[in-house]
Design an enzyme around this catalytic site. Sequence first.
Site, mmCIF file in Angstrom:
data_model
loop_
_atom_site.group_PDB
_atom_site.id
_atom_site.type_symbol
_atom_site.label_atom_id
_atom_site.label_comp_id
_atom_site.label_asym_id
_atom_site.label_seq_id
_atom_site.Cartn_x
_atom_site.Cartn_y
_atom_site.Cartn_z
ATOM 1 N N LYS A 1 2.521 10.280 7.842
ATOM 2 C CA LYS A 1 1.795 9.865 9.051
ATOM 3 C C LYS A 1 2.302 10.536 10.350
ATOM 4 O O LYS A 1 1.828 11.609 10.671
ATOM 5 C CB LYS A 1 1.761 8.346 9.158
ATOM 6 C CG LYS A 1 0.848 7.741 8.068
ATOM 7 C CD LYS A 1 0.290 6.377 8.410
ATOM 8 C CE LYS A 1 -0.924 6.032 7.568
ATOM 9 N NZ LYS A 1 -0.633 5.317 6.324
ATOM 10 N N PHE B 1 0.854 -1.188 0.000
ATOM 11 C CA PHE B 1 0.000 0.000 0.000
ATOM 12 C C PHE B 1 0.889 1.237 0.000
ATOM 13 O O PHE B 1 1.738 1.403 0.865
ATOM 14 C CB PHE B 1 -0.916 0.041 1.232
ATOM 15 C CG PHE B 1 -1.823 1.246 1.208
ATOM 16 C CD1 PHE B 1 -3.002 1.237 0.467
ATOM 17 C CD2 PHE B 1 -1.476 2.411 1.883
ATOM 18 C CE1 PHE B 1 -3.815 2.360 0.419
ATOM 19 C CE2 PHE B 1 -2.296 3.533 1.842
ATOM 20 C CZ PHE B 1 -3.463 3.503 1.106
ATOM 21 N N ASP C 1 9.229 2.812 1.582
ATOM 22 C CA ASP C 1 8.071 3.575 2.036
ATOM 23 C C ASP C 1 7.986 3.410 3.552
ATOM 24 O O ASP C 1 7.553 2.384 4.052
ATOM 25 C CB ASP C 1 6.808 3.050 1.347
ATOM 26 C CG ASP C 1 5.546 3.786 1.796
ATOM 27 O OD1 ASP C 1 5.599 4.499 2.817
ATOM 28 O OD2 ASP C 1 4.508 3.635 1.123
HETATM 29 C C1 LIG Z 1 -0.872 5.574 4.833
HETATM 30 C C2 LIG Z 1 0.180 5.145 3.913
HETATM 31 C C3 LIG Z 1 0.428 5.830 2.700
HETATM 32 C C4 LIG Z 1 -0.442 6.961 2.217
HETATM 33 O O1 LIG Z 1 -0.428 8.044 3.077
HETATM 34 P P1 LIG Z 1 -1.534 9.191 2.900
HETATM 35 O O2 LIG Z 1 -1.052 10.277 3.830
HETATM 36 O O3 LIG Z 1 -2.845 8.597 3.318
HETATM 37 O O4 LIG Z 1 -1.533 9.611 1.487
HETATM 38 C C5 LIG Z 1 1.483 5.414 1.922
HETATM 39 N N1 LIG Z 1 2.252 4.376 2.292
HETATM 40 C C6 LIG Z 1 2.044 3.691 3.435
HETATM 41 C C7 LIG Z 1 2.944 2.561 3.793
HETATM 42 C C8 LIG Z 1 0.994 4.038 4.278
HETATM 43 O O5 LIG Z 1 0.770 3.343 5.393
#
Ligand SMILES: *Cc1c(COP(=O)(O)O)cnc(C)c1O
Length: 395
Positions: free
Chosen positions: A259, A144, A230
């Site tokens: 986050k 994700f 990420d």
């Molecule tokens: C939440 C998340 C995203 C996306 O972040 P947003 O601020 O909602 O756009 C991308 N990568 C990972 C691993 C995430 O947990």
Amino acid sequence: MIEEMKGSRDPKAMYDSVIEKDSKYVMQTYGRQPLVLSKGKGALVQDIYGKEYIDCVAGIAVNNVGHCHPKVVRAIQAQAEKLLHVSNLYYTDIQAELAEALVSVTGMERVFFCNSGAEAMEAAMKLARLVSGKSAFVAAEHSFHGRTIGALSVTHKSIYRDPFMPPVSSETTFVPYSDAEAIKKAISGNTAAVILEPIQGEGGVNIPNPEYLKEVREICNETGTLLIFDEVQTGFGRTGTWFCKEQFGVEPDIMSMAKAIGGGFPMGAIAAREGISFGRGQHASTFGGGPLACSAALASIEAIKEEELLKRSKEMGAYFMEKLRNMDRDDVVEVRGKGLMIGVEIKYSCGKFVDFAREHGVLVNCTSDSVLRLVPPLVITKEQIDMVVDVLEQA
Ligand SMILES: *Cc1c(COP(=O)(O)O)cnc(C)c1O
């Protein structure tokens, strides 16, 4: 925790009015819980009836320093009186200071500021294309990376992805997670980067085998492919170190953050190692690195240091997982995690657990259908953890 609720309105009328307005005026994209929240402090949140909950969702791994950390609140208040927004055509002291702090905690060379996780992934992907001169990506199944078209094109789950395809890059290859050989096979002459979460969050708190990321690093070195981590969900102490990469002893070329970066205030960023950077005019964001976000992020980083939250994340995480493993339940398949990023996989869909827990004062999130994701504020106490485990055991 929180003083009595003021105001003359009947909470039930307020609740009904909120639900009604939301259902009428907001696009119904979220499967929301029947809960209207109004306050938070530390690991607790309160709804409009005044009922308290131990928050093991934490804005989905956002409120690492706890809800309304006094340092973060004061920093935002003080900054709001000075300057709310200013263009990146000008410098601010606070952005420069945060950049230095982020370089120090990431071990990377430079940062670029944006406003969310998806935006950070967009920046990472653009940067990888720019410096490699190639266009394709290799990503993992169950990954994700966000909801923008670019980030979606490396996000695996079909309900997030399929209605919005074709992807910007038609050349994303998805490979099984934790399988380095599969990455080796998937890399082509046109692969700009391999994109991985060091622990998959949304995909079900999936922890790769200990050698995986090292092997991927070597494959990337041999093939001249960039490696993007990420760390949007795994950053800022969530797994017991500043970033999860430290636990595997592997350095990416580019990493994304968001986050928890702003202690609850929206912000995103990427960091890249020496020699990997955008040049003038090659990327920009109107709000990226704005004064409020930077002041919140600096305060949050200070709080993590002062309160030794990295150590706390490790210790409380170990305590939490041990208690979860000792639960007297035969429907638990596995308890896994690092620090306070914990997944409890159960034998069936976990929606009912979420409801039961909420009714008993605990907020948890269900991901990948059968995994309870526990990502509480790092300031959660042992007593609170005991209460959470009690409720889950009953659930
Ligand atoms: C939440 C998340 C995203 C996306 O972040 P947003 O601020 O909602 O756009 C991308 N990568 C990972 C691993 C995430 O947990």
